[in-house]
Design a protein around this motif. Structure first.
Motif, PDB file in Angstrom:
ATOM      1  N   GLY A  77       0.895  -1.168  -0.001  1.00 11.86           N
ATOM      2  CA  GLY A  77       0.089   0.008  -0.041  1.00 11.86           C
ATOM      3  C   GLY A  77       0.939   1.352   0.105  1.00 11.86           C
ATOM      4  O   GLY A  77       1.927   1.357   0.602  1.00 11.86           O
ATOM      5  N   ILE A 143      -5.621   6.526   3.901  1.00 10.92           N
ATOM      6  CA  ILE A 143      -5.004   5.502   4.214  1.00 10.92           C
ATOM      7  C   ILE A 143      -5.738   4.204   4.102  1.00 10.92           C
ATOM      8  O   ILE A 143      -5.358   3.142   3.914  1.00 10.92           O
ATOM      9  CB  ILE A 143      -4.596   5.689   5.618  1.00 10.92           C
ATOM     10  CG1 ILE A 143      -3.685   6.810   5.623  1.00 10.92           C
ATOM     11  CG2 ILE A 143      -3.826   4.511   6.245  1.00 10.92           C
ATOM     12  CD1 ILE A 143      -3.245   7.487   7.288  1.00 10.92           C
ATOM     13  N   ALA A 146      -5.839   2.910   1.057  1.00 11.52           N
ATOM     14  CA  ALA A 146      -4.018   2.280   0.707  1.00 11.52           C
ATOM     15  C   ALA A 146      -4.078   0.864   1.362  1.00 11.52           C
ATOM     16  O   ALA A 146      -2.993  -0.031   0.942  1.00 11.52           O
ATOM     17  CB  ALA A 146      -3.042   3.006   1.405  1.00 11.52           C
ATOM     18  N   VAL A 147      -4.926   0.581   2.349  1.00 10.16           N
ATOM     19  CA  VAL A 147      -4.837  -0.726   3.226  1.00 10.16           C
ATOM     20  C   VAL A 147      -6.072  -1.697   2.992  1.00 10.16           C
ATOM     21  O   VAL A 147      -5.989  -2.632   3.438  1.00 10.16           O
ATOM     22  CB  VAL A 147      -4.434  -0.214   4.375  1.00 10.16           C
ATOM     23  CG1 VAL A 147      -3.423   0.286   4.686  1.00 10.16           C
ATOM     24  CG2 VAL A 147      -5.957   0.133   5.123  1.00 10.16           C
ATOM     25  N   PRO A 151      -2.483  -5.137   2.220  1.00  9.49           N
ATOM     26  CA  PRO A 151      -1.031  -5.164   2.170  1.00  9.49           C
ATOM     27  C   PRO A 151      -0.205  -5.833   3.263  1.00  9.49           C
ATOM     28  O   PRO A 151      -0.493  -5.334   4.398  1.00  9.49           O
ATOM     29  CB  PRO A 151      -0.556  -3.948   1.653  1.00  9.49           C
ATOM     30  CG  PRO A 151      -1.784  -2.967   2.616  1.00  9.49           C
ATOM     31  CD  PRO A 151      -3.086  -3.755   2.486  1.00  9.49           C
ATOM     32  N   LEU A 154       3.520  -1.201   3.945  1.00  9.10           N
ATOM     33  CA  LEU A 154       2.602  -0.160   3.745  1.00  9.10           C
ATOM     34  C   LEU A 154       3.653   1.277   3.708  1.00  9.10           C
ATOM     35  O   LEU A 154       4.522   1.128   4.728  1.00  9.10           O
ATOM     36  CB  LEU A 154       1.567   0.068   4.853  1.00  9.10           C
ATOM     37  CG  LEU A 154       0.819   1.390   4.960  1.00  9.10           C
ATOM     38  CD1 LEU A 154       0.078   1.530   3.582  1.00  9.10           C
ATOM     39  CD2 LEU A 154      -0.158   1.626   6.040  1.00  9.10           C
ATOM     40  N   MET A 183       1.029  -5.539   9.706  1.00  7.23           N
ATOM     41  CA  MET A 183       1.752  -4.857   8.588  1.00  7.23           C
ATOM     42  C   MET A 183       3.030  -4.113   8.959  1.00  7.23           C
ATOM     43  O   MET A 183       3.328  -3.739  10.073  1.00  7.23           O
ATOM     44  CB  MET A 183       0.769  -3.501   8.205  1.00  7.23           C
ATOM     45  CG  MET A 183      -0.581  -3.961   7.352  1.00  7.23           C
ATOM     46  SD  MET A 183      -1.396  -2.373   6.774  1.00  7.23           S
ATOM     47  CE  MET A 183      -3.058  -3.177   6.380  1.00  7.23           C
ATOM     48  N   ILE A 185       5.552  -1.079   8.241  1.00  4.79           N
ATOM     49  CA  ILE A 185       5.502   0.315   7.778  1.00  4.79           C
ATOM     50  C   ILE A 185       6.749   1.131   7.397  1.00  4.79           C
ATOM     51  O   ILE A 185       7.561   1.015   8.399  1.00  4.79           O
ATOM     52  CB  ILE A 185       4.384   0.726   8.718  1.00  4.79           C
ATOM     53  CG1 ILE A 185       3.051   0.146   8.808  1.00  4.79           C
ATOM     54  CG2 ILE A 185       4.021   2.177   8.225  1.00  4.79           C
ATOM     55  CD1 ILE A 185       1.935   0.847   9.789  1.00  4.79           C
TER      56      ILE A 185
END
Length: 318
Positions: A77, A143, A146-147, A151, A154, A183, A185
């Motif tokens: 993401g 966000i 994006a998630v 994913p 990120l 995740m 990040i």
């Protein structure tokens, strides 16, 4: 998780990234920091497979991101610094459209959109148009987009830019929750105090090169080998540094007339013995506490040291 090896990227007349290498551990939250022009956004785009490097590799769980970017994007993401939303679409429509773009089957799009909205705590805004949202809620929607495809990795480029203090605190909680959900990040920001709230690692860039990449816990006051302790005294002590050094088992890092920062063994028994020796020497110890350097202090110290190093000299045949 993510391996970056000897990454080089050039703009016309300027080398943005110069032999950048690092590995991001699974489950970590890595703070990407550096001055303007250090190459942070360029690195983000390369890691996301949106730019082709001049040389070097980016691998996600061993798979080359640039050899098969579409496969990488299914597991990533990415939220860039400047992002766009369809202002005339509702929050639900934005999320469902993104789900369609990610290849989510039509029958699952509503449930996937709802799950992403709940995760980012905007489920009560599903019917509201994106163009009417506050800056903080727009950030949460971006966000969520994006998630929503879950994913494993990120990337967030300046996610707190323009947010008020309350929204930043909320964002910190969101990122911690995402990390708890599994995740990994990578997040860049100029707001170091905010990064300190949730980051586990720091990656510093300067002039396109890695200055440092390390777990934050090893860069503060406490490590496996030493603890920095702040000693506060009830009154000023003449020649305090000399008196502390004379005790014999204390390394003094800094010292004033009524306070000092010293190094102790991390073992509690050894630390207790050190404090007892301070009292036995007749020093009016009033309090003590671990001395922790802030992320900003660490960053400024490392960047200053990097700036003072002599530039690399390329040596070739005469």
């Amino acid at each position: 998780m993510l391996e970056v090896e000897n990454l080089v990227y050039d703009y016309p007349g300027h080398r943005a990234l110069d032999a950048v290498s690092f590995t991001i551990e699974r489950g970590s939250i890595t703070a990407l920091v550096g001055p303007n022009g250090a190459g942070k956004s360029t690195l983000m785009r390369l890691c996301a497979g949106l730019e082709q490097p001049f040389s070097g590799h980016v691998r996600l769980d061993g798979a080359d991101v640039h050899a098969n970017p579409r496969a990488a994007h299914r597991r990533m993401g990415f939220l860039p610094d400047f992002f766009g939303l369809y202002d005339d679409l509702s929050v639900a429509q934005c999320l469902e459209y993104r789900a369609a773009a990610q290849g989510v089957p039509a029958a699952q799009r509503k449930s996937v959109a709802l799950a992403a909205a709940e995760r980012l705590e905007i489920a009560d805004r599903l019917g509201q148009k994106a163009g009417t949202l506050s800056r903080g809620l727009r950030q949460r929607l971006a966000i969520a987009q994006a998630v929503l495809h879950e994913p494993s990795f990120l990337l967030l480029d300046e996610p707190a830019s323009g947010l008020d203090p309350s929204a930043r605190i909320g964002l910190s909680g969101v990122l911690r929750n995402l990390a708890r959900d599994g995740m990994t990040i990578l997040v860049s920001s100029h707001i170091l105090a905010e990064l300190e709230d949730y980051s586990t690692h720091i990656l510093m860039l300067r002039q396109g090169r890695v200055v440092e990449h390390a777990p934050l816990i090893t860069m503060g006051a406490v490590t496996e080998r030493r603890v920095e302790i702040r000693l506060d005294f009830a009154r000023p002590v003449v020649e305090l540094r000399k008196r502390l050094i004379a005790i014999g088992n204390i390394e003094v890092l800094s010292c004033g007339s009524d306070e000092a920062v010293v190094v102790s063994d991390p073992d509690p028994i050894a630390r207790a013995a050190m404090l007892a020796s301070v009292l036995a020497a007749g020093l009016p110890l009033a309090s003590f506490s671990p001395e922790r350097r802030s992320l900003q202090d660490i960053y400024l110290a490392r960047m200053k040291a990097a700036a003072e190093r002599p530039p690399l000299r390329l040596v070739g045949p005469e």
